[in-house]
Design a protein around this motif. Structure first.
Motif, PDB file in Angstrom:
ATOM      1  N   ILE A 176       0.860  -1.193   0.000  1.00  9.40           N
ATOM      2  CA  ILE A 176       0.000   0.000   0.000  1.00  9.40           C
ATOM      3  C   ILE A 176       0.894   1.240   0.000  1.00  9.40           C
ATOM      4  O   ILE A 176       1.503   1.565   1.021  1.00  9.40           O
ATOM      5  CB  ILE A 176      -0.914   0.011   1.236  1.00  9.40           C
ATOM      6  CG1 ILE A 176      -1.706  -1.311   1.317  1.00  9.40           C
ATOM      7  CG2 ILE A 176      -1.853   1.200   1.201  1.00  9.40           C
ATOM      8  CD1 ILE A 176      -2.425  -1.499   2.630  1.00  9.40           C
ATOM      9  N   PRO A 177       1.012   1.950  -1.118  1.00  6.96           N
ATOM     10  CA  PRO A 177       1.809   3.188  -1.139  1.00  6.96           C
ATOM     11  C   PRO A 177       1.024   4.351  -0.525  1.00  6.96           C
ATOM     12  O   PRO A 177      -0.143   4.565  -0.842  1.00  6.96           O
ATOM     13  CB  PRO A 177       2.074   3.410  -2.633  1.00  6.96           C
ATOM     14  CG  PRO A 177       1.660   2.137  -3.325  1.00  6.96           C
ATOM     15  CD  PRO A 177       0.597   1.535  -2.462  1.00  6.96           C
ATOM     16  N   LEU A 178       1.693   5.092   0.351  1.00  2.59           N
ATOM     17  CA  LEU A 178       1.113   6.300   0.956  1.00  2.59           C
ATOM     18  C   LEU A 178       1.977   7.481   0.528  1.00  2.59           C
ATOM     19  O   LEU A 178       3.105   7.643   1.001  1.00  2.59           O
ATOM     20  CB  LEU A 178       1.073   6.175   2.479  1.00  2.59           C
ATOM     21  CG  LEU A 178       0.630   7.415   3.267  1.00  2.59           C
ATOM     22  CD1 LEU A 178      -0.771   7.856   2.839  1.00  2.59           C
ATOM     23  CD2 LEU A 178       0.672   7.144   4.769  1.00  2.59           C
ATOM     24  N   LEU A 179       1.446   8.263  -0.381  1.00  6.89           N
ATOM     25  CA  LEU A 179       2.188   9.395  -0.939  1.00  6.89           C
ATOM     26  C   LEU A 179       1.999  10.614  -0.045  1.00  6.89           C
ATOM     27  O   LEU A 179       0.870  11.066   0.178  1.00  6.89           O
ATOM     28  CB  LEU A 179       1.692   9.684  -2.359  1.00  6.89           C
ATOM     29  CG  LEU A 179       2.572  10.586  -3.230  1.00  6.89           C
ATOM     30  CD1 LEU A 179       3.908   9.910  -3.514  1.00  6.89           C
ATOM     31  CD2 LEU A 179       1.850  10.913  -4.536  1.00  6.89           C
ATOM     32  N   SER A 180       3.106  11.158   0.439  1.00  8.59           N
ATOM     33  CA  SER A 180       3.037  12.287   1.369  1.00  8.59           C
ATOM     34  C   SER A 180       4.133  13.296   1.028  1.00  8.59           C
ATOM     35  O   SER A 180       5.317  12.941   0.962  1.00  8.59           O
ATOM     36  CB  SER A 180       3.220  11.802   2.817  1.00  8.59           C
ATOM     37  OG  SER A 180       3.210  12.868   3.721  1.00  8.59           O
ATOM     38  N   ASP A 198      -3.483   9.064  -1.058  1.00  8.17           N
ATOM     39  CA  ASP A 198      -3.025  10.455  -1.037  1.00  8.17           C
ATOM     40  C   ASP A 198      -2.972  10.942   0.415  1.00  8.17           C
ATOM     41  O   ASP A 198      -3.990  10.955   1.122  1.00  8.17           O
ATOM     42  CB  ASP A 198      -3.967  11.336  -1.860  1.00  8.17           C
ATOM     43  CG  ASP A 198      -3.361  12.697  -2.158  1.00  8.17           C
ATOM     44  OD1 ASP A 198      -2.356  13.075  -1.513  1.00  8.17           O
ATOM     45  OD2 ASP A 198      -3.906  13.391  -3.045  1.00  8.17           O
ATOM     46  N   GLY A 199      -1.764  11.330   0.824  1.00  7.98           N
ATOM     47  CA  GLY A 199      -1.596  11.807   2.195  1.00  7.98           C
ATOM     48  C   GLY A 199      -2.250  13.139   2.466  1.00  7.98           C
ATOM     49  O   GLY A 199      -2.327  13.550   3.640  1.00  7.98           O
ATOM     50  N   ARG A 200      -2.743  13.820   1.432  1.00 11.06           N
ATOM     51  CA  ARG A 200      -3.430  15.097   1.628  1.00 11.06           C
ATOM     52  C   ARG A 200      -4.913  14.909   1.952  1.00 11.06           C
ATOM     53  O   ARG A 200      -5.635  15.876   2.166  1.00 11.06           O
ATOM     54  CB  ARG A 200      -3.285  15.956   0.375  1.00 11.06           C
ATOM     55  CG  ARG A 200      -1.841  16.337   0.056  1.00 11.06           C
ATOM     56  CD  ARG A 200      -1.751  17.051  -1.267  1.00 11.06           C
ATOM     57  NE  ARG A 200      -2.184  16.190  -2.371  1.00 11.06           N
ATOM     58  CZ  ARG A 200      -2.212  16.589  -3.661  1.00 11.06           C
ATOM     59  NH1 ARG A 200      -1.836  17.836  -3.974  1.00 11.06           N
ATOM     60  NH2 ARG A 200      -2.607  15.760  -4.597  1.00 11.06           N
ATOM     61  N   GLY A 205      -4.571  10.360   5.242  1.00  9.55           N
ATOM     62  CA  GLY A 205      -4.634   9.081   4.514  1.00  9.55           C
ATOM     63  C   GLY A 205      -4.518   7.874   5.424  1.00  9.55           C
ATOM     64  O   GLY A 205      -4.542   6.729   4.933  1.00  9.55           O
ATOM     65  N   PHE A 206      -4.397   8.107   6.752  1.00 14.33           N
ATOM     66  CA  PHE A 206      -4.233   6.978   7.675  1.00 14.33           C
ATOM     67  C   PHE A 206      -5.456   6.070   7.680  1.00 14.33           C
ATOM     68  O   PHE A 206      -5.337   4.848   7.749  1.00 14.33           O
ATOM     69  CB  PHE A 206      -3.961   7.491   9.088  1.00 14.33           C
ATOM     70  CG  PHE A 206      -2.641   8.191   9.240  1.00 14.33           C
ATOM     71  CD1 PHE A 206      -1.725   8.247   8.197  1.00 14.33           C
ATOM     72  CD2 PHE A 206      -2.308   8.822  10.436  1.00 14.33           C
ATOM     73  CE1 PHE A 206      -0.509   8.899   8.334  1.00 14.33           C
ATOM     74  CE2 PHE A 206      -1.095   9.477  10.587  1.00 14.33           C
ATOM     75  CZ  PHE A 206      -0.193   9.518   9.526  1.00 14.33           C
ATOM     76  N   ARG A 207      -6.658   6.667   7.611  1.00 17.09           N
ATOM     77  CA  ARG A 207      -7.869   5.859   7.638  1.00 17.09           C
ATOM     78  C   ARG A 207      -7.971   4.960   6.416  1.00 17.09           C
ATOM     79  O   ARG A 207      -8.375   3.799   6.526  1.00 17.09           O
ATOM     80  CB  ARG A 207      -9.100   6.762   7.736  1.00 17.09           C
ATOM     81  CG  ARG A 207     -10.424   6.001   7.783  1.00 17.09           C
ATOM     82  CD  ARG A 207     -11.588   6.961   8.032  1.00 17.09           C
ATOM     83  NE  ARG A 207     -11.627   8.013   7.020  1.00 17.09           N
ATOM     84  CZ  ARG A 207     -12.211   7.862   5.821  1.00 17.09           C
ATOM     85  NH1 ARG A 207     -12.780   6.716   5.494  1.00 17.09           N
ATOM     86  NH2 ARG A 207     -12.229   8.870   4.962  1.00 17.09           N
ATOM     87  N   GLN A 208      -7.578   5.480   5.252  1.00 18.00           N
ATOM     88  CA  GLN A 208      -7.610   4.660   4.040  1.00 18.00           C
ATOM     89  C   GLN A 208      -6.613   3.514   4.120  1.00 18.00           C
ATOM     90  O   GLN A 208      -6.891   2.397   3.659  1.00 18.00           O
ATOM     91  CB  GLN A 208      -7.318   5.530   2.818  1.00 18.00           C
ATOM     92  CG  GLN A 208      -8.438   6.488   2.452  1.00 18.00           C
ATOM     93  CD  GLN A 208      -8.085   7.308   1.222  1.00 18.00           C
ATOM     94  OE1 GLN A 208      -7.499   8.384   1.323  1.00 18.00           O
ATOM     95  NE2 GLN A 208      -8.444   6.794   0.059  1.00 18.00           N
ATOM     96  N   VAL A 209      -5.456   3.771   4.714  1.00 15.49           N
ATOM     97  CA  VAL A 209      -4.473   2.700   4.896  1.00 15.49           C
ATOM     98  C   VAL A 209      -5.029   1.617   5.808  1.00 15.49           C
ATOM     99  O   VAL A 209      -4.906   0.411   5.540  1.00 15.49           O
ATOM    100  CB  VAL A 209      -3.161   3.276   5.454  1.00 15.49           C
ATOM    101  CG1 VAL A 209      -2.214   2.148   5.854  1.00 15.49           C
ATOM    102  CG2 VAL A 209      -2.497   4.190   4.433  1.00 15.49           C
TER     103      VAL A 209
END
Length: 221
Positions: A176-180, A198-200, A205-209
């Motif tokens: 799972i890539p988290l772009l920040s 998307d970390g924005r 984006g924590f909830r989506q992770v």
């Protein structure tokens, strides 16, 4: 003149041979009785069978060699979620440690109580970096790549990214890539076939992770 009397019969001579014959006959009977079996109706096989019935049975090979079953986590199957030590491994650069700690705290304190691996917290002291990174990836169901400018500059982060892709290139939901802090154009070319978080977005984006990790773990049950 008195008539001569006849000599007495030799009784002693007749008794001595009879006694010797009696002794010989008794000794012969004793020798034959020693050679005869205990019972004329029982055979050696019958004797062995009777002794084997009285003695307790010997343990079978299966009862000796079969190991004690390893208890599973709270009675769950070891082939599901509990087959690995961690639910998610967070891959990050050293300069992004604060963000990684926030993410791990969010995942571990959530309703799912995810088990996270954080390198600087959970790596064994004195262990080789390469072996520790590989062990962390193989011991986790999912891998979160915290992609930041520091991640792209860190050779160990790129190593973890390539290692994760080589272990499970076609497993959807595991990486799972988290772009920040990066634009879409800076997204690594090796991950272009994967959607990123998307970390924005809300809560960074924590909830989506978390939802992505829980969704993958549900496929294991």
């Amino acid at each position: 003149m008195a008539s001569p009397t006849s000599p007495p019969a030799p009784r002693s001579r007749s008794r001595k041979p009879l006694g010797k014959m009696t002794d010989w006959f008794r000794q012969t009977l004793l020798k034959q009785s020693k050679k005869m079996p205990v019972s004329s109706e029982s055979s050696p096989n019958d004797v062995s069978e009777s002794t084997s019935q009285d003695s307790p049975p010997a343990p079978s090979c299966s009862s000796v060699t079969s190991p004690t079953p390893t208890p599973t986590h709270e009675g769950t199957s070891s082939s599901g979620r509990w087959s690995r030590d961690y639910d998610v491994c967070v891959c990050h650069s050293e300069e992004d440690l604060a963000i990684a700690q926030e993410l791990v705290s969010y995942l571990e304190c959530g309703a799912a109580s995810l088990r996270c691996f954080l390198q600087l917290r959970d790596a064994a002291p004195g262990g080789a970096i390469v072996s520790e990174l590989c062990q962390a990836l193989s011991s986790s169901h999912c891998r979160v790549l915290l992609i930041t400018p520091g991640f792209l500059k860190d050779p160990w982060c790129r190593y973890q990214m390539l290692q994760a892709l080589s272990e499970a290139p076609g497993s959807e939901g595991r990486t799972i890539p988290l772009l920040s802090g990066l634009s879409r154009a800076a997204y690594p070319a090796e991950l272009r076939f994967m959607y990123f978080v998307d970390g924005r977005g809300p809560e960074g984006g924590f909830r989506q992770v978390q939802e992505a990790v829980v969704r993958y773990l549900q496929t294991l049950s």
